[in-house]
Design a protein around this motif. Structure first.
Motif, short mmCIF file in Angstrom:
data_model
loop_
_atom_site.label_atom_id
_atom_site.label_comp_id
_atom_site.label_asym_id
_atom_site.label_seq_id
_atom_site.Cartn_x
_atom_site.Cartn_y
_atom_site.Cartn_z
N CYS A 1 -1.34 11.64 -4.47
CA CYS A 1 -1.42 10.49 -5.38
C CYS A 1 -2.80 10.39 -6.01
O CYS A 1 -2.93 10.21 -7.23
CB CYS A 1 -1.09 9.21 -4.62
SG CYS A 1 0.62 9.10 -4.04
N ASN B 1 2.32 12.06 -0.66
CA ASN B 1 1.26 11.69 0.29
C ASN B 1 0.04 11.17 -0.47
O ASN B 1 -0.09 11.33 -1.69
CB ASN B 1 0.88 12.88 1.16
CG ASN B 1 0.44 14.08 0.34
OD1 ASN B 1 -0.67 14.15 -0.16
ND2 ASN B 1 1.34 15.06 0.20
N SER B 2 -0.87 10.55 0.26
CA SER B 2 -2.02 9.90 -0.37
C SER B 2 -2.91 10.88 -1.12
O SER B 2 -3.46 10.56 -2.18
CB SER B 2 -2.84 9.16 0.68
OG SER B 2 -3.25 10.03 1.72
N HIS C 1 0.85 -1.20 0.00
CA HIS C 1 0.00 0.00 0.00
C HIS C 1 0.88 1.25 0.00
O HIS C 1 0.92 2.02 0.95
CB HIS C 1 -0.95 -0.01 1.20
CG HIS C 1 -1.97 -1.09 1.13
ND1 HIS C 1 -2.86 -1.36 2.15
CD2 HIS C 1 -2.26 -2.00 0.14
CE1 HIS C 1 -3.65 -2.37 1.79
NE2 HIS C 1 -3.29 -2.77 0.58
N PRO D 1 2.62 4.49 -2.76
CA PRO D 1 2.30 5.22 -3.99
C PRO D 1 2.66 4.47 -5.26
O PRO D 1 1.89 4.47 -6.23
CB PRO D 1 3.12 6.50 -3.85
CG PRO D 1 3.23 6.72 -2.39
CD PRO D 1 3.33 5.34 -1.79
#
Length: 312
Positions: free
Chosen positions: A141, A137-138, A56, A58
């Protein structure tokens, strides 16, 4: 008697890769096998990443999006071709042909963006490892993927609207196995200058810019790795880029090969065969490239297949 123009023809005819009836079963079997391998391989990548918390990250988030895009691109083209061979009906409706052309454009443009984003991800991971989790960071992404998807959809809609304004002649045979945008434009009776200009501009921007970004990223990666004193560090850095670089080389290399073949041959049927190399082969091989070259991915796929086997 001159062909009569019509704004919205009822159907087009997809001539496929060959007009030899004896070769049709072979083409059907080959493309069915390639399609099944493409779908199963890419979905296996998505399931493996989703089921393994260690993946999990990027890099694998972008890989999942690339796999889903490859499945969608193959599904846009191959099933219709298989149905046409099986039913001996080469026709495709006007709306279906335009929709297929737009979907192919959308997924090809999105493929370019995703490959560029993955190159940027590798650049940040290698050149700025201490800030990697902060920079990638999420939220960023997800935003990068959504923006790429929106641009791809808008580009496809723009081409679709340009096609809708054209009128077509009665000779509506496309020497291809799917409704490729340039092949559809050749059947138009009205002026296609604006459409061709739009294609060149789009290729320059949405093809050239991602490719330039990929080249820039790898130039920075190579220069950074060469400054690394440890040979083990160099090998580790290059190994993290190996899979992506192989996919990039396959996608752009085959596309370049099709462009070169179009310049040296005037046979539309040969062009159709050559286009298989960039439209069908890369989506099929991408899962194998990542599974074989990435140790983490190989382990995740192995765990997933073992779990599925035990359930059966």
């Amino acid at each position: 008697m001159e062909p009569r123009n019509q704004t919205a023809p009822s159907k087009f005819l997809l001539l496929g890769l060959t007009d030899n009836p004896a070769l049709q079963p072979l083409v059907f079997s080959l493309f069915l096998s390639m399609y099944l391998v493409t779908v199963l391989g890419n979905l296996l990548i998505v399931l493996a990443v989703s089921s393994d918390s260690h993946l999990h990250t990027p890099m694998y988030f972008f890989l999942c999006n690339l796999s889903l895009n490859d499945v969608c691109m193959s599904t846009t083209m191959i099933p219709k071709m298989l149905v046409s061979i099986q039913t001996q009906d080469q026709s495709i409706s006007y709306a279906g042909c335009l929709a297929q052309a737009c979907f192919v454009v959308c997924f090809v443009v999105l493929e370019n963006f995703l490959l560029a984003i993955m190159a940027y991800d590798r650049y940040v991971a290698i050149c700025h490892p201490l800030r990697y989790t902060v920079l990638m960071n999420s939220c960023l992404c997800v935003l990068l993927v959504l923006v790429s998807l929106c641009i791809s959809i808008l580009d496809a809609l723009m081409h679709g609207l340009m096609l809708l304004r054209l009128s077509f002649c009665t000779h509506l045979e496309i020497p291809h196995f799917f409704c490729e945008l340039t092949q559809v434009l050749r059947l138009a009776c009205s002026d296609t200058l604006l459409d061709n200009i739009l294609i060149y501009v789009v290729v320059l921007i949405f093809g050239g810019m991602p490719l330039s970004g990929i080249i820039f990223s790898y130039v920075r990666i190579v220069s950074s790795v060469l400054r690394t004193p440890s040979s083990e560090g160099k090998q580790k850095a290059f190994s993290t880029c190996g899979s992506h670089l192989s996919v990039v080389s396959l996608f752009y290399g085959t596309a370049l090969g099709v462009y070169i073949s179009s310049a040296v041959t005037n046979s539309p049927r040969k062009m159709a065969v050559a286009s298989v190399m960039y439209s069908v082969v890369p989506p099929m091989l991408n899962p194998f490239i990542y599974s074989l070259r990435s140790r983490d991915m190989k382990g995740a796929v192995g765990k997933l297949t073992s779990r599925m086997t035990s359930l059966l």
